[in-house]
Design a protein around this motif. Structure first.
Motif, PDB file in Angstrom:
ATOM      1  N   UNK A 142       0.834  -1.208   0.000  1.00 47.13           N
ATOM      2  CA  UNK A 142       0.000   0.000   0.000  1.00 47.13           C
ATOM      3  C   UNK A 142       0.867   1.256   0.000  1.00 47.13           C
ATOM      4  N   UNK A 143       0.333   2.337  -0.535  1.00 48.42           N
ATOM      5  CA  UNK A 143       1.023   3.629  -0.539  1.00 48.42           C
ATOM      6  C   UNK A 143       0.441   4.517   0.555  1.00 48.42           C
ATOM      7  N   UNK A 144       1.296   4.836   1.544  1.00 48.15           N
ATOM      8  CA  UNK A 144       0.883   5.710   2.642  1.00 48.15           C
ATOM      9  C   UNK A 144       1.731   6.986   2.633  1.00 48.15           C
ATOM     10  N   UNK A 145       2.295   7.281   1.493  1.00 46.37           N
ATOM     11  CA  UNK A 145       3.163   8.445   1.366  1.00 46.37           C
ATOM     12  C   UNK A 145       2.386   9.744   1.604  1.00 46.37           C
ATOM     13  N   UNK A 146       2.943  10.581   2.472  1.00 44.06           N
ATOM     14  CA  UNK A 146       2.380  11.886   2.817  1.00 44.06           C
ATOM     15  C   UNK A 146       0.981  11.794   3.429  1.00 44.06           C
ATOM     16  N   UNK A 147       0.592  10.609   3.853  1.00 44.35           N
ATOM     17  CA  UNK A 147      -0.700  10.466   4.553  1.00 44.35           C
ATOM     18  C   UNK A 147      -0.546  11.007   5.966  1.00 44.35           C
ATOM     19  N   UNK A 148      -1.596  11.597   6.489  1.00 50.13           N
ATOM     20  CA  UNK A 148      -1.577  12.095   7.865  1.00 50.13           C
ATOM     21  C   UNK A 148      -1.887  10.922   8.787  1.00 50.13           C
ATOM     22  N   UNK A 149      -0.849  10.442   9.479  1.00 49.12           N
ATOM     23  CA  UNK A 149      -0.993   9.282  10.354  1.00 49.12           C
ATOM     24  C   UNK A 149      -0.911   9.669  11.829  1.00 49.12           C
ATOM     25  N   UNK A 150      -1.280  10.887  12.137  1.00 42.05           N
ATOM     26  CA  UNK A 150      -1.239  11.363  13.521  1.00 42.05           C
ATOM     27  C   UNK A 150      -2.146  10.509  14.416  1.00 42.05           C
ATOM     28  N   UNK A 151      -1.554   9.865  15.416  1.00 45.57           N
ATOM     29  CA  UNK A 151      -2.289   9.023  16.378  1.00 45.57           C
ATOM     30  C   UNK A 151      -3.024   7.862  15.710  1.00 45.57           C
ATOM     31  N   UNK A 152      -2.530   7.429  14.570  1.00 41.44           N
ATOM     32  CA  UNK A 152      -3.135   6.284  13.873  1.00 41.44           C
ATOM     33  C   UNK A 152      -2.620   4.981  14.482  1.00 41.44           C
ATOM     34  N   UNK A 153      -3.523   4.042  14.706  1.00 41.65           N
ATOM     35  CA  UNK A 153      -3.152   2.754  15.297  1.00 41.65           C
ATOM     36  C   UNK A 153      -2.776   1.774  14.182  1.00 41.65           C
TER      37      UNK A 153
END
Length: 211
Positions: A142-153
């Motif tokens: 998967x591509x998670x580039x530049x995704x906002x993962x703030x407090x993501x579990x």
């Protein structure tokens, strides 16, 4: 029998020829509309390339929109982007479902539940995934580039061969996540290995790998 008669016959002949051409063209068009069949390669080769390419593109797009028997009507993402959930506001739960190949690029989905789901090859480029849960989800490739993962579990998530950026450091939990062959900036690796949840998880630290 004189010149005037010959000119009249020539004009009549031209008019008849034009009428036959128009009639033939109309018959061909009618056959295509009535049959609704995909044109054969031989048929396409006999037409102008530009017209053939345009018609083939329209028919291919129509086939892609039509759901297969028992399948979903949501189009799968293709290279360079697709339909799926791109640029949409997510309000539903994706927990436990298989959404492999879908495009979530630019979507807004804070607090959304993606846990225990399958998201193989999905695009989450620049998606807002604040406080979302991907616990125990398969994000292979998967591509998670530049995704906002703030407090993501992302605890227990399978991030093998995934494309990551510095935002992976903002995740709430990476406990038990695996990163085998994941692609990320070189400067991210040592910082990832410094996280307490990565240090305590043999699965996470060994898959990065951390020295």
């Amino acid at each position: 029998g004189g010149p005037r008669g010959r000119r009249r016959r020539r004009r009549h002949g031209h008019g008849l020829g034009s009428l036959l051409l128009v009639t033939a063209a109309a018959a061909t068009a009618a056959a295509v509309v009535v049959s609704w069949e995909r044109p054969s390669i031989a048929w396409m080769a006999g037409r102008r390339p530009a017209l053939g390419a345009a018609l083939l593109g329209v028919l291919t797009a129509a086939e892609a929109e039509s759901p297969a028997p028992g399948g979903s009507s949501v189009a799968h993402a293709i290279s360079g982007g697709g339909k799926g959930f791109a640029s949409t506001t997510l309000t539903r739960s994706f927990a436990g479902g298989d959404f492999s190949g879908q495009d979530f690029s630019g979507s807004v989905g804070p607090d959304i539940d993606f846990s225990n789901g399958k998201f193989v090859g999905c695009r989450f480029y620049k998606a807002n995934l604040q406080r979302a849960s991907f616990a125990q989800s398969d994000l292979t490739g998967a591509s998670l580039e530049l995704a906002d993962l703030s407090d993501t579990d992302l605890s227990g998530a399978k991030l093998e061969q995934a494309y990551l950026s510095e935002s992976i450091l903002d995740a709430k939990s990476l406990d038990g996540a695996t990163f085998t062959d994941a692609v990320m900036p070189a400067k991210v690796v040592p910082r990832l290995c410094e996280r307490d949840d990565v240090k305590k998880s043999a699965a996470a630290s060994n898959s990065i790998p951390c020295s």
